[in-house]
Design a protein around this motif. Structure first.
Motif, PDB file in Angstrom:
ATOM      1  N   ALA A 194      54.366  51.640 -43.612  1.00 38.52           N
ATOM      2  CA  ALA A 194      55.554  50.815 -43.851  1.00 38.52           C
ATOM      3  C   ALA A 194      55.131  49.354 -43.823  1.00 38.52           C
ATOM      4  O   ALA A 194      54.102  48.998 -43.237  1.00 38.52           O
ATOM      5  CB  ALA A 194      56.638  51.083 -42.816  1.00 38.52           C
ATOM      6  N   VAL A 239      58.364  48.731 -48.261  1.00 36.18           N
ATOM      7  CA  VAL A 239      58.870  49.816 -47.408  1.00 36.18           C
ATOM      8  C   VAL A 239      59.384  49.204 -46.107  1.00 36.18           C
ATOM      9  O   VAL A 239      58.611  48.905 -45.200  1.00 36.18           O
ATOM     10  CB  VAL A 239      57.776  50.862 -47.119  1.00 36.18           C
ATOM     11  CG1 VAL A 239      58.349  51.995 -46.262  1.00 36.18           C
ATOM     12  CG2 VAL A 239      57.203  51.417 -48.418  1.00 36.18           C
ATOM     13  N   ARG A 271      61.415  49.750 -42.831  1.00 34.01           N
ATOM     14  CA  ARG A 271      61.757  50.940 -42.049  1.00 34.01           C
ATOM     15  C   ARG A 271      63.257  51.109 -41.856  1.00 34.01           C
ATOM     16  O   ARG A 271      63.764  52.229 -41.865  1.00 34.01           O
ATOM     17  CB  ARG A 271      61.056  50.887 -40.686  1.00 34.01           C
ATOM     18  CG  ARG A 271      59.584  51.289 -40.753  1.00 34.01           C
ATOM     19  CD  ARG A 271      59.008  51.567 -39.384  1.00 34.01           C
ATOM     20  NE  ARG A 271      57.815  52.396 -39.488  1.00 34.01           N
ATOM     21  CZ  ARG A 271      56.567  51.961 -39.305  1.00 34.01           C
ATOM     22  NH1 ARG A 271      56.356  50.699 -39.029  1.00 34.01           N
ATOM     23  NH2 ARG A 271      55.551  52.796 -39.416  1.00 34.01           N
ATOM     24  N   ARG A 308      65.706  51.793 -46.223  1.00 34.87           N
ATOM     25  CA  ARG A 308      64.969  52.464 -47.285  1.00 34.87           C
ATOM     26  C   ARG A 308      65.641  52.203 -48.633  1.00 34.87           C
ATOM     27  O   ARG A 308      66.869  52.128 -48.716  1.00 34.87           O
ATOM     28  CB  ARG A 308      64.906  53.966 -47.005  1.00 34.87           C
ATOM     29  CG  ARG A 308      63.870  54.341 -45.975  1.00 34.87           C
ATOM     30  CD  ARG A 308      63.863  55.831 -45.684  1.00 34.87           C
ATOM     31  NE  ARG A 308      64.921  56.205 -44.773  1.00 34.87           N
ATOM     32  CZ  ARG A 308      65.119  57.430 -44.330  1.00 34.87           C
ATOM     33  NH1 ARG A 308      64.337  58.414 -44.740  1.00 34.87           N
ATOM     34  NH2 ARG A 308      66.101  57.703 -43.496  1.00 34.87           N
ATOM     35  N   GLN A 352      66.024  57.118 -50.781  1.00 34.69           N
ATOM     36  CA  GLN A 352      66.698  57.782 -49.659  1.00 34.69           C
ATOM     37  C   GLN A 352      67.537  58.956 -50.159  1.00 34.69           C
ATOM     38  O   GLN A 352      67.570  60.016 -49.535  1.00 34.69           O
ATOM     39  CB  GLN A 352      67.574  56.783 -48.901  1.00 34.69           C
ATOM     40  CG  GLN A 352      68.238  57.395 -47.669  1.00 34.69           C
ATOM     41  CD  GLN A 352      68.839  56.350 -46.753  1.00 34.69           C
ATOM     42  OE1 GLN A 352      68.560  55.157 -46.882  1.00 34.69           O
ATOM     43  NE2 GLN A 352      69.661  56.768 -45.824  1.00 34.69           N
ATOM     44  N   MET A 381      63.310  60.607 -49.406  1.00 31.71           N
ATOM     45  CA  MET A 381      62.190  59.836 -48.880  1.00 31.71           C
ATOM     46  C   MET A 381      62.099  60.066 -47.376  1.00 31.71           C
ATOM     47  O   MET A 381      63.104  60.050 -46.675  1.00 31.71           O
ATOM     48  CB  MET A 381      62.389  58.347 -49.161  1.00 31.71           C
ATOM     49  CG  MET A 381      61.281  57.469 -48.612  1.00 31.71           C
ATOM     50  SD  MET A 381      61.629  55.701 -48.878  1.00 31.71           S
ATOM     51  CE  MET A 381      60.205  54.961 -48.091  1.00 31.71           C
ATOM     52  N   ASP A 422      61.323  59.574 -43.279  1.00 31.88           N
ATOM     53  CA  ASP A 422      61.448  58.515 -42.286  1.00 31.88           C
ATOM     54  C   ASP A 422      60.045  57.999 -41.989  1.00 31.88           C
ATOM     55  O   ASP A 422      59.188  58.739 -41.507  1.00 31.88           O
ATOM     56  CB  ASP A 422      62.088  59.088 -41.016  1.00 31.88           C
ATOM     57  CG  ASP A 422      62.295  58.041 -39.935  1.00 31.88           C
ATOM     58  OD1 ASP A 422      61.796  56.912 -40.083  1.00 31.88           O
ATOM     59  OD2 ASP A 422      62.954  58.352 -38.922  1.00 31.88           O
ATOM     60  N   THR A 423      59.806  56.733 -42.264  1.00 33.04           N
ATOM     61  CA  THR A 423      58.449  56.197 -42.132  1.00 33.04           C
ATOM     62  C   THR A 423      58.074  55.851 -40.692  1.00 33.04           C
ATOM     63  O   THR A 423      57.015  55.268 -40.458  1.00 33.04           O
ATOM     64  CB  THR A 423      58.290  54.950 -43.017  1.00 33.04           C
ATOM     65  OG1 THR A 423      59.339  54.021 -42.726  1.00 33.04           O
ATOM     66  CG2 THR A 423      58.352  55.329 -44.489  1.00 33.04           C
TER      67      THR A 423
END
Length: 723
Positions: free
Chosen positions: A137, A603, A605, A608, A613, A617, A619-620
């Motif tokens: 991220a 990116v 956090r 998104r 999303q 995508m 969850d980073t």
């Protein structure tokens, strides 16, 4: 009470002793994933004529055992679209389709694969997969979610590594200990940023807790990414299912206990750094008088702010910050480096606290200082990464219940006890403990039964939508058993021993197989026996990720900007996506810059990109080995009502209209060729032409009707799925 304390204390002593003498059961020692690699002999199968390479023999063996037969090959246009999306993330152009259809040589398919693997888009596509695993991220997360200004260099490093077909063992070593193993190598320095991608509440006052959470994140990520095991389950106790001890978790963590954040590692060569310092000295000499007066205005406010920030910390941390440097222990140095950024301030931060005449005078001086900007040297290239604090590491303890202050027995760096129970052999250098080098060499060894199989399985997973092991980051007891263990071992042996860890060669081996080239047609008889297609009797359709959907739409509409690298971009967000007053997403005014590949989108956090999303995508904040594929109403709404998609459909319609002199049927045919990468069927052309005729009356013009047709094609399942 004393008796109770003694009983508890005695129990803890017994627990510690039990951990020291722990032996593994026969069943645990038979855990399939830790068995040595062996190149399995090729099976003898009946349907010899179908197989194109060794992969097919292993697949056929399983199919024939269940009385199943594989599907025939897909048609050439379908295969080209499949491979192009798989390897580059965008569909083939009509010209590429026609060239492949016209090539009747026996090498036509291999030439396609070689071309795609040589494409810059290959690295951009496959870097996205690795970035999911690395929990990459561009921001910290937590409440502030501050930007990490130089961390994008890691993303570019991954793209370049895939495009260069960097041997995977080298790729592993650079990310764990590139600074130690390859000193002075720019790529290796950037690669170590893998360890920097943890979420971080940078202004947290509880420094020891913050430090422990980061160490936990690094340990967990290494376990998931390289070993394919859930080591995090051993953070508080012995793993409930896998033969991973509580102390193993902290033995692994000990490799990283001496690392600290380094925000400004310079990447430029020494001669450029020397030139920078020389030019900077000229600027400093010319501006000394101005800067001295500015600092005299700032110092009282700086001292007050320092005192205010210092008092936020516990007394222990205050003492560490104020003690003499020579008195700090290795552990205290770790706490110092973690806390000191919170008591260091930029001139702009302090200037904002000035008032009255001081503030006015500072503004005048600041303007005078800007008059010397022409003397400033060009900024050096820097990267945010992790480095060793010194050549002496703080002690590592097993933590009771995973609590930062629950110290139990001391441990040394080591690997999983069931594979290697001894302590790791490390060789300190002048600036480093050498611990990460020892770990990197173990992870990148051809003899490591876990890390080698894990990467081969990941590549298979991204080509088929399911790995030979269906849980790519969990090779443990609770993960799925391999559907074709002998095939996984055979591929891994070829990967490490014969192909010099080349991921591109692994791709090609998979893509030239008959298994990969099967049609995706479903069969009732086969589905009854193997409903999940674990035995690979067909090619499983799967939906594209959000990034590839966006890139594919931009590509077919003629808008995709192929420029590579650089800081993250901020495409426009839909109305209402940003909270009022939100300043951490500055949408680009330049449409062309906004239309770059999705891998370059910033990116953040806590925000998104909405389209991603909607299309799952991850969850980073944590490593993701396989994305979920959901079907939700907001996906349909995004496709139907999204302003950007409507713009892309309009651009696609303009591209179709660019061929002058074609009639309505011709426009429909060209639109379908561009979007679906194939020749439309006669009945499809009839339907599309009929739609255009009717829609012209509703939309008010032939141009608007064509835009609606293009919008429909872009939103269709055939476009959104790899067939």
């Amino acid at each position: 009470m004393k008796l109770l304390i003694w009983i508890v204390f005695s129990g803890l002593l017994l627990l510690t002793a039990a951990e020291e003498t722990r032996t593994f059961t026969v069943m645990q020692k038979r855990w399939w994933a830790i068995q040595p690699l062996a190149k399995a002999p090729l099976p003898i199968v009946k349907t010899q004529g179908w197989a194109k390479n060794e992969i097919d023999a292993f697949v056929l063996e399983k199919l024939e055992a269940k009385g199943l037969s594989p599907n025939p090959a897909a048609d050439k246009a379908t295969l080209l679209r499949r491979a192009t999306l798989d390897l580059t993330g965008v569909p083939p152009t009509p010209e590429e389709v026609q060239r492949f259809l016209d090539d009747s040589s026996s090498q036509a398919w291999e030439k396609v694969i070689d071309r795609l693997l040589a494409s810059p888009g290959y690295g951009e596509r496959w870097a996205r997969h690795w970035l999911d695993i690395a929990r990459y991220a561009d921001s910290d997360g937590f409440k502030a979610d501050d930007t990490r200004p130089d961390v994008w260099r890691y993303r570019d490093y991954v793209i370049q590594s895939f495009n260069a077909d960097k041997p995977y063992n080298r790729f592993v070593k650079e990310q764990i200990a590139g600074d130690e193993l390859y000193p002075g190598n720019q790529e290796a320095l950037i690669g170590v940023s893998f360890n920097r991608h943890f979420p971080d509440e940078y202004n947290a006052a509880h420094i020891r807790l913050r430090r422990q959470e980061q160490l936990n994140d690094i340990t967990d990520a290494v376990g998931y990414a390289f070993l394919g095991v859930t080591v995090a389950c051993a953070r508080c106790h012995d793993h409930k299912f896998d033969p991973i001890l509580h102390k193993d978790y902290y033995r692994l963590q000990s490799f990283f206990v001496n690392t600290r954040i380094e925000e400004g590692v310079v990447l430029d060569p020494p001669e450029k750094q020397a030139a920078y310092k020389a030019q900077r000295a000229k600027w400093e000499e010319a501006t000394l008088k101005i800067r001295t007066e500015m600092e005299s205005l700032l110092q009282p406010a700086r001292d007050a702010f320092y005192k205010e920030r210092l008092e936020r910390f516990p007394e222990e941390i205050q003492g560490i910050l104020t003690m003499k440097p020579e008195d700090r222990t290795p552990d205290q140095w770790m706490m110092f480096h973690k806390a000191v950024p919170q008591v260091q301030f930029t001139n702009a931060e302090i200037a904002a606290k000035l008032k009255g005449e001081k503030a006015a005078r500072y503004r005048v001086l600041d303007q005078e200082l800007k008059g010397f900007d022409s003397l400033q040297p060009e900024p050096l290239q820097t990267v945010q990464t992790m480095i060793d604090g010194s050549n002496t590491a703080p002690k590592t303890y097993v933590l009771r219940g995973g609590a930062w202050d629950g110290q139990m027995e001391e441990v040394q760096p080591g690997f999983l006890s069931i594979i290697d129970p001894g302590n790791a052999k490390v060789q300190p250098t002048a600036n480093s403990t050498g611990r990460r080098s020892a770990l990197a060499n173990w992870l990148a060894s051809a003899d490591n039964p876990l890390s080698t199989r894990v990467m081969v399985n990941r590549v298979w997973h991204y080509h088929f939508g399911r790995g030979i092991v269906g849980t790519p980051s969990d090779f443990g007891v609770m993960g799925e058993r391999p559907s074709h263990k002998e095939l996984l071992d055979w591929l891994t042996s070829r990967f490490t021993q014969d192909d010099n860890w080349s991921i591109k060669k692994l791709h090609k081996r998979i893509l030239v197989s008959a298994t990969y080239q099967q049609s995706s047609t479903s069969r009732v008889d086969a589905a009854k026996i193997d409903p999940d297609n674990k035995l690979l009797w067909k090619y499983s359709r799967r939906r594209l990720e959000g990034e590839s959907i966006r890139d594919s739409m931009l590509s077919v509409s003629g808008l995709l900007n192929a420029r590579m690298g650089g800081p993250g971009i901020f495409p426009p967000l839909p109305d209402g996506a940003m909270p009022k007053g939100y300043k951490l997403w500055n949408s680009a005014a330049d449409d062309e810059a906004s239309n770059r590949r999705s891998v370059y989108i910033f990116v953040r956090r806590n925000l998104r990109y909405p389209m991603f999303q909607s299309f799952d995508m991850p969850d980073t904040h944590e490593s993701c080995a396989r994305r979920q594929t959901t079907v939700t109403p907001d996906q349909a709404l995004e496709l139907m009502n999204g302003k950007l998609i409507q713009q892309w459909a309009k651009s696609l319609a303009s591209r179709v209209e660019n061929d002058r002199g074609i009639d309505t049927r011709g426009k429909a045919e060209r639109a379908i060729r561009i979007v679906y990468s194939r020749t439309p069927k006669p009945e499809e052309l009839d339907q599309a032409a009929s739609f255009l005729a009717k829609q012209e009356k509703i939309a008010g013009s032939p141009e608007a009707a064509l835009e609606d047709l293009c919008h429909t094609l872009l939103s269709s399942n055939e476009f959104l799925y790899i067939n």
